[in-house]
Structures are given as C-alpha cells and as structure tokens.
Write a protein that holds these residues in place. Sequence first.
Motif, PDB file in Angstrom:
ATOM      1  N   PHE A  13       0.462  -0.851   0.786  1.00  0.00           N
ATOM      2  CA  PHE A  13       0.378  -0.003   0.310  1.00  0.00           C
ATOM      3  C   PHE A  13       1.375   1.717  -0.101  1.00  0.00           C
ATOM      4  O   PHE A  13       0.722   2.481  -0.841  1.00  0.00           O
ATOM      5  CB  PHE A  13      -1.375   0.093   1.616  1.00  0.00           C
ATOM      6  N   ALA A  14       1.701   1.431   0.566  1.00  0.00           N
ATOM      7  CA  ALA A  14       2.644   2.433   0.216  1.00  0.00           C
ATOM      8  C   ALA A  14       3.124   2.989  -0.491  1.00  0.00           C
ATOM      9  O   ALA A  14       3.463   3.856  -0.963  1.00  0.00           O
ATOM     10  CB  ALA A  14       3.949   2.078   1.860  1.00  0.00           C
ATOM     11  N   GLU A  15       3.895   1.204  -1.003  1.00  0.00           N
ATOM     12  CA  GLU A  15       4.627   1.613  -2.507  1.00  0.00           C
ATOM     13  C   GLU A  15       4.051   2.471  -3.321  1.00  0.00           C
ATOM     14  O   GLU A  15       4.130   2.736  -4.008  1.00  0.00           O
ATOM     15  CB  GLU A  15       4.683   0.186  -3.513  1.00  0.00           C
ATOM     16  N   ARG A  16       2.302   2.073  -3.365  1.00  0.00           N
ATOM     17  CA  ARG A  16       1.107   2.297  -3.921  1.00  0.00           C
ATOM     18  C   ARG A  16       1.235   4.005  -4.298  1.00  0.00           C
ATOM     19  O   ARG A  16       0.858   4.954  -4.495  1.00  0.00           O
ATOM     20  CB  ARG A  16       0.066   1.990  -4.157  1.00  0.00           C
ATOM     21  N   VAL A  17       1.308   5.183  -2.570  1.00  0.00           N
ATOM     22  CA  VAL A  17       0.708   5.614  -2.167  1.00  0.00           C
ATOM     23  C   VAL A  17       1.835   6.890  -3.010  1.00  0.00           C
ATOM     24  O   VAL A  17       1.751   7.612  -3.400  1.00  0.00           O
ATOM     25  CB  VAL A  17       0.560   6.096  -0.946  1.00  0.00           C
TER      26      VAL A  17
END
Length: 109
Positions: A13-17
């Motif tokens: 999720f952090a990578e996508r953000v």
Amino acid sequence: MEQMTAQGDPPPFAERVLDVVERIPRGKVMSYGDIAEYLGEGGPRQVGRVMSQWGGGVPWWRVVHADGTPVPGHERTCYDRWRAERTPVRGEDGERVDMRKARWDGDTG
C-alpha cells in the motif's frame, strides 16, 4: 520529512501511495484523501502515515490537507517549494494551496 523516513521496505500500500506522489506534476498537489480516493483504498490517515514514514524520498510538499494547508512543522519548506514550482496559493502570505487551481486528479493525459 527526511528525518521521518522509516527503516525497511514499505509495504505494498505504501508503495502505491509513493508512486502516486511521485507522479504529481510540479505546481500541482493532491490531498491525503485525494490519494486514497485515487487508489480506491485506505483513507487520509493511512496515506498520512505512509507519508510520515516513507515520504522523504518523494515530493512530499505536493501532498497537503484538504484545505490546502501544508504538513505541520514543515511549512517553511513547503512555502519555498510551492513558490519555486509556481504552485497556485491563497492567503496573504501564500500559506495554503489554492485547491481549485492546483489540485491534480491523477490524469496524465
């Protein structure tokens, strides 16, 4: 924000953000909620947590509160970056982004 960078690799999720933040054009911004809505997951708080832990390597000054105000504690740096990028601002001293003019919807076309 660099001093807030977490150790280790960010979760998916952090990578996508972070990927979304890296794509925000100069002079444009997205709110924490805009990013969550664009991704279709999480919410403003989850995006804020990602930014506080892993956001030091991306243009974090392009992520603002829904009212256009900058990250608390980093206002001066935000103001300087916004001026350099010609980000539309409001207020006597340019203390907030003009969200009507500067909001990016994620469209690259």
